[in-house]
Design an enzyme around this catalytic site. Structure first.
Site, PDB file in Angstrom:
ATOM      1  CG  ASP A 149      -3.189  -5.422   5.368  1.00 12.65           C
ATOM      2  OD1 ASP A 149      -2.366  -5.980   6.103  1.00 12.65           O
ATOM      3  OD2 ASP A 149      -3.151  -4.198   5.153  1.00 12.65           O
TER       4      ASP A 149
ATOM      5  CB  SER B  86      -0.891  -0.005   1.244  1.00 16.20           C
ATOM      6  OG  SER B  86      -0.092   0.212   2.398  1.00 16.20           O
TER       7      SER B  86
ATOM      8  CG  ASP C 121      -3.771  -2.807  -1.577  1.00 15.13           C
ATOM      9  OD1 ASP C 121      -4.718  -3.001  -2.360  1.00 15.13           O
ATOM     10  OD2 ASP C 121      -3.868  -2.922  -0.336  1.00 15.13           O
TER      11      ASP C 121
ATOM     12  CD  GLU D 102     -12.466  -0.257  -4.941  1.00 18.80           C
ATOM     13  OE1 GLU D 102     -11.326  -0.685  -4.657  1.00 18.80           O
ATOM     14  OE2 GLU D 102     -13.248   0.170  -4.074  1.00 18.80           O
TER      15      GLU D 102
HETATM   16  P1  13P Z   1      -8.736  -6.536   4.878  1.00 21.25           P
HETATM   17  O1  13P Z   1      -8.670  -5.314   5.725  1.00 21.25           O
HETATM   18  O2  13P Z   1     -10.053  -7.205   4.962  1.00 21.25           O
HETATM   19  O3  13P Z   1      -7.608  -7.480   5.141  1.00 21.25           O
HETATM   20  O4  13P Z   1      -8.593  -6.059   3.346  1.00 21.25           O
HETATM   21  C1  13P Z   1      -7.331  -5.827   2.788  1.00 21.25           C
HETATM   22  C2  13P Z   1      -7.395  -5.182   1.462  1.00 21.25           C
HETATM   23  O5  13P Z   1      -8.405  -5.111   0.793  1.00 21.25           O
HETATM   24  C3  13P Z   1      -6.162  -4.582   0.952  1.00 21.25           C
HETATM   25  O6  13P Z   1      -6.362  -3.874  -0.216  1.00 21.25           O
HETATM   26  O1  G3H Z   2      -6.805  -1.681   1.921  1.00 23.66           O
HETATM   27  C1  G3H Z   2      -5.899  -1.250   2.604  1.00 23.66           C
HETATM   28  C2  G3H Z   2      -4.842  -2.176   3.096  1.00 23.66           C
HETATM   29  O2  G3H Z   2      -5.311  -2.963   4.149  1.00 23.66           O
HETATM   30  C3  G3H Z   2      -3.610  -1.386   3.417  1.00 23.66           C
HETATM   31  O3  G3H Z   2      -3.670  -0.776   4.635  1.00 23.66           O
HETATM   32  O4  G3H Z   2      -2.951   1.563   4.138  1.00 23.66           O
HETATM   33  O5  G3H Z   2      -2.816   0.621   6.467  1.00 23.66           O
HETATM   34  O6  G3H Z   2      -1.234  -0.160   4.693  1.00 23.66           O
HETATM   35  P1  G3H Z   2      -2.605   0.397   5.007  1.00 23.66           P
HETATM   36 ZN    ZN Z   3      -8.261  -2.935  -0.376  1.00 24.56          ZN
END
Ligand code: 13P
Ligand code: G3H
Ligand code: ZN
Length: 312
Positions: free
Chosen positions: A259, A50, A83, A135
């Site tokens: 995640d 991310s 991501d 998306e």
């Molecule tokens: P979760 O928070 O459900 O693990 O989703 C992770 C996600 O979509 C990262 O892009």
């Molecule tokens: O969808 C988001 C992911 O879970 C990433 O989370 O931005 O805290 O790294 P983060």
């Molecule tokens: Zn996500």
């Protein structure tokens, strides 16, 4: 083998009725835990970074960690994915900097702006041999510190997906069917239920097109119980039931994002470790079982939820 795009993975997943796990990484132990599991199970895997992870760990460290994993496990395909990229510049940095796949998430923008930005990223990415996830629809939950209330989230409109995919040229599409980010996906007492009718209609409109599910952690209650037992405070943390994820993995869903379950597995392990070893202070002592906890959780997902073991 060098890190790969998701093109072949998704073709095989679509035809084979399984999904590839996309796990978020931000340090060495997480990369190791995930790829040890995938390597032993001969499963394809997507490691995703991310914007926040990139800010935390630095682009180069993460690329090199993932490349090291690919060298260690040459028999499985590993993709490196951005991501929730939110700008063209961030996507371009990752494309130029060794990622094989990027997500441009312009889902919070008006429809035409989402198309225009996604199209711009697709053109640059495809010129550089990189694939793009886009998306449509808005998930509830917390993403990179932006919180979307459940009642503001919007399911993907199936009547838009063909126009969107055609005009953007994206390679895969994340849709909103009731999943959400984070560890608090449903209110206690409510019945978690994904909208399989929306999923089915989207995939009918877009045959042979890989669909992506974000916010797909199941928030295993044994991790929540362990965290709460050893000093944590996470009342009412609830995720997506795994049987519904399994059902999604058998459909057009080719990528399932996880995640929060990684965070929970590590946190539960580390909390327990310190409760039992209050005098220890060597990070290797508590990160070793935490890495193993990630590996065990990912092993379970690959075998029992995604169904991608042996598909490398
Ligand atoms: P979760 O928070 O459900 O693990 O989703 C992770 C996600 O979509 C990262 O892009
Ligand atoms: O969808 C988001 C992911 O879970 C990433 O989370 O931005 O805290 O790294 P983060
Ligand atoms: Zn996500």
């Amino acid at each position: 083998m060098p890190i790969v795009t998701t093109t072949e993975m998704f073709k095989k997943a679509y035809a084979g009725g399984y999904a590839v796990g996309a796990f978020n990484v931000n340090n060495m132990e997480i990369v190791q835990g995930i790829t040890e599991a995938a390597g032993e199970l001969k499963a394809p895997v997507i490691l995703q970074v991310s914007k926040g992870a990139r800010a935390y760990a630095n682009h180069k460290y993460l690329v090199h960690l993932v490349q090291a994993a690919a060298e260690n496990y040459p028999d499985i395909p590993i993709a490196l994915h951005l991501d929730h990229g939110d700008t063209f510049e961030l996507c371009k940095d990752c494309i130029d900097g060794g990622f094989t796949s990027v997500m441009i998430d312009a889902s919070s923008k008006p429809y035409e702006e989402n198309i225009a930005l996604t199209r711009k990223v697709v053109e640059y990415a495809h010129d550089h041999g990189v694939v793009v996830e886009a998306e449509l629809g808005t998930l509830a939950g917390v993403e990179d510190e932006v919180s979307v209330e459940a009642d503001k989230a919007m399911y993907t409109r199936p009547e838009e997906v063909v126009d969107f995919a055609t005009r953007t040229g994206c390679d895969s599409l994340a849709i909103a069917i009731g999943t959400s980010h984070g560890a608090y996906k449903f209110k206690p007492g409510t019945k978690p239920q994904l909208r399989f009718d929306v999923l089915e209609e989207c995939s009918k409109q877009l045959p042979n097109f890989p669909i992506v599910l974000h916010g797909a952690s199941s928030v295993p209650q044994e991790f929540v119980a362990e965290i709460n037992k050893y000093g944590g405070n996470m009342p009412g943390a609830i995720g997506i039931p795994e049987d519904q994820l399994r059902q999604a993995a058998r459909s057009a869903v080719c990528k399932i994002n996880i995640d929060s379950d990684i965070r929970l597995a590590m946190t539960a392990s580390i909390r327990k470790y310190f409760a039992e070893h209050p005098d220890h202070f060597d990070p290797r002592q508590y990160l070793k079982p935490a890495r193993q906890a990630v590996k065990d959780m990912v092993t379970h997902k690959i075998v029992d939820v995604l169904g991608c073991d042996g598909k490398a």
